[in-house]
Design a protein around this motif. Structure first.
Motif, mmCIF file in Angstrom:
data_model
loop_
_atom_site.group_PDB
_atom_site.id
_atom_site.type_symbol
_atom_site.label_atom_id
_atom_site.label_comp_id
_atom_site.label_asym_id
_atom_site.label_seq_id
_atom_site.Cartn_x
_atom_site.Cartn_y
_atom_site.Cartn_z
ATOM 1 N N PRO A 87 -4.608 -71.139 -51.803
ATOM 2 C CA PRO A 87 -5.667 -71.645 -50.900
ATOM 3 C C PRO A 87 -6.250 -70.435 -50.288
ATOM 4 O O PRO A 87 -5.557 -69.283 -50.000
ATOM 5 N N ASP A 88 -7.637 -70.624 -49.994
ATOM 6 C CA ASP A 88 -8.317 -69.567 -49.287
ATOM 7 C C ASP A 88 -7.957 -69.841 -47.685
ATOM 8 O O ASP A 88 -8.121 -70.655 -47.129
ATOM 9 N N ARG A 89 -7.268 -68.765 -47.306
ATOM 10 C CA ARG A 89 -6.640 -68.897 -45.882
ATOM 11 C C ARG A 89 -7.582 -68.801 -45.023
ATOM 12 O O ARG A 89 -7.491 -69.470 -43.807
ATOM 13 N N LEU A 90 -8.793 -68.264 -45.163
ATOM 14 C CA LEU A 90 -9.774 -68.462 -43.953
ATOM 15 C C LEU A 90 -10.277 -69.925 -43.839
ATOM 16 O O LEU A 90 -10.487 -70.534 -42.812
ATOM 17 N N PHE A 91 -10.614 -70.541 -45.186
ATOM 18 C CA PHE A 91 -10.879 -72.159 -44.973
ATOM 19 C C PHE A 91 -9.649 -73.005 -44.619
ATOM 20 O O PHE A 91 -9.839 -73.969 -43.692
ATOM 21 N N LEU A 92 -8.383 -72.756 -45.100
ATOM 22 C CA LEU A 92 -7.114 -73.405 -44.887
ATOM 23 C C LEU A 92 -6.956 -73.269 -43.212
ATOM 24 O O LEU A 92 -6.654 -74.454 -42.752
ATOM 25 N N ASP A 93 -6.991 -72.070 -42.856
ATOM 26 C CA ASP A 93 -6.727 -71.974 -41.288
ATOM 27 C C ASP A 93 -7.775 -72.548 -40.325
ATOM 28 O O ASP A 93 -7.565 -72.582 -39.199
ATOM 29 N N ASN A 94 -9.035 -72.868 -40.890
ATOM 30 C CA ASN A 94 -10.251 -73.267 -40.118
ATOM 31 C C ASN A 94 -10.556 -74.551 -40.332
ATOM 32 O O ASN A 94 -12.014 -74.802 -40.137
ATOM 33 N N VAL A 95 -9.946 -75.316 -41.035
ATOM 34 C CA VAL A 95 -10.450 -76.643 -41.680
ATOM 35 C C VAL A 95 -11.220 -77.317 -40.688
ATOM 36 O O VAL A 95 -12.303 -77.868 -40.687
ATOM 37 N N ASN A 96 -10.647 -77.574 -39.329
ATOM 38 C CA ASN A 96 -11.214 -78.153 -38.415
ATOM 39 C C ASN A 96 -12.571 -77.668 -37.850
ATOM 40 O O ASN A 96 -13.631 -78.491 -37.860
ATOM 41 N N PHE A 97 -12.651 -76.265 -37.856
ATOM 42 C CA PHE A 97 -13.848 -75.690 -37.415
ATOM 43 C C PHE A 97 -14.818 -76.031 -38.559
ATOM 44 O O PHE A 97 -16.092 -76.373 -38.046
ATOM 45 N N HIS A 109 -17.746 -82.621 -25.416
ATOM 46 C CA HIS A 109 -16.218 -82.734 -24.921
ATOM 47 C C HIS A 109 -15.153 -81.861 -25.745
ATOM 48 O O HIS A 109 -13.907 -82.036 -25.389
ATOM 49 N N ASN A 110 -15.868 -81.012 -26.534
ATOM 50 C CA ASN A 110 -14.816 -79.982 -27.449
ATOM 51 C C ASN A 110 -13.801 -81.041 -28.203
ATOM 52 O O ASN A 110 -12.684 -80.400 -28.388
ATOM 53 N N ASP A 111 -14.226 -82.051 -28.568
ATOM 54 C CA ASP A 111 -13.408 -82.953 -29.230
ATOM 55 C C ASP A 111 -12.873 -82.344 -30.470
ATOM 56 O O ASP A 111 -13.622 -81.612 -31.238
ATOM 57 N N ASN A 112 -11.737 -82.646 -31.250
ATOM 58 C CA ASN A 112 -11.605 -81.988 -32.513
ATOM 59 C C ASN A 112 -11.887 -82.957 -33.490
ATOM 60 O O ASN A 112 -12.333 -84.232 -33.028
ATOM 61 N N ALA A 113 -11.944 -82.752 -34.656
ATOM 62 C CA ALA A 113 -12.275 -83.558 -35.923
ATOM 63 C C ALA A 113 -11.127 -83.651 -36.884
ATOM 64 O O ALA A 113 -10.961 -84.056 -37.894
ATOM 65 N N ASN A 114 -9.885 -83.864 -36.295
ATOM 66 C CA ASN A 114 -8.646 -83.901 -37.250
ATOM 67 C C ASN A 114 -8.530 -84.942 -38.120
ATOM 68 O O ASN A 114 -7.893 -85.236 -39.011
ATOM 69 N N ASP A 115 -9.343 -86.168 -37.527
ATOM 70 C CA ASP A 115 -9.220 -87.333 -38.192
ATOM 71 C C ASP A 115 -10.337 -87.470 -39.226
ATOM 72 O O ASP A 115 -10.601 -88.577 -39.863
#
Length: 197
Positions: free
Chosen positions: A37-47, A164-170
């Motif tokens: 995987p591309d580490r930049l995308f993998l490590d920052n999926v939520n962003f 609210h700086n909610d995440n988007a993990n879902d």
């Protein structure tokens, strides 16, 4: 995405924007699941997911503002072309006319883009309210009724991310692609009901 022959130029412009965003989302997902995987995308999926979700809602809101303004402008042009005396309209609408309120000109019901943007957002309820003011009851549109729950959830999620700086993990990349499909169907229904071909 194939464009309908009867789509307004406004809808066609946003369909193109959504198609570009869809391609970016597909490419982003591919970079995450590639081996390796591309580490930049993998490590920052939520962003990336949060950014794409915000873009989806921004496109929807901009489309609604553009289509509402164009529709209001068409109404204004019809009123101006009718050359209705202002005093007559005032008398028939208000009833109790004061001499100081009389103006010897024709009715002009022009709205500005600011008038529209002050009264609409991607929020379902604000959209319903503004379109009611334009004489359109979106709650009677079948595609609107069918998709309003999902659209509302997407907009609420976007608002929680922004405020609210909610995440988007879902939310997955696949979810984003589904949101685009549903929102485009919704936009096509709005396009048809405003009849801007």
């Amino acid at each position: 995405m194939p464009q309908s022959a009867s789509s307004s130029p406004i809808l066609e412009r946003y369909e193109q924007l959504f198609e570009s965003l869809r391609e970016i989302i597909v490419a982003s997902e591919r970079r995450v699941i590639d081996d390796p995987p591309d580490r930049l995308f993998l490590d920052n999926v939520n962003f990336f997911v949060k950014s794409y979700l915000i873009s989806i809602c921004s496109y929807l809101e901009a489309y609604l503002q553009d289509i509402a303004f164009k529709y209001a402008d068409r109404i204004t042009q019809r009123v101006v072309a009718a050359k209705i005396p202002n005093n007559y309209a005032y008398w028939r609408i208000i009833g109790d006319v004061k001499k100081k309120d009389l103006k010897f000109n024709d009715v002009d019901l022009s709205v500005t883009k600011q008038d529209i943007s002050d009264n609409i957002s991607a929020s379902l309820y604000r959209t319903i309210d503004l379109f009611r003011l334009l004489g359109i009851d979106l709650t009677q549109v079948e595609v609107f009724q069918r998709n309003k729950g999902l659209i509302n959830a997407v907009v609420v999620k976007r608002n929680n991310i922004i405020h609210h700086n909610d995440n988007a993990n879902d939310i997955s990349f696949g979810d984003l692609l589904q949101y685009i499909k549903v929102i485009l169907d919704y936009m096509k229904a709005v396009d048809e009901v405003t009849n801007l071909v």
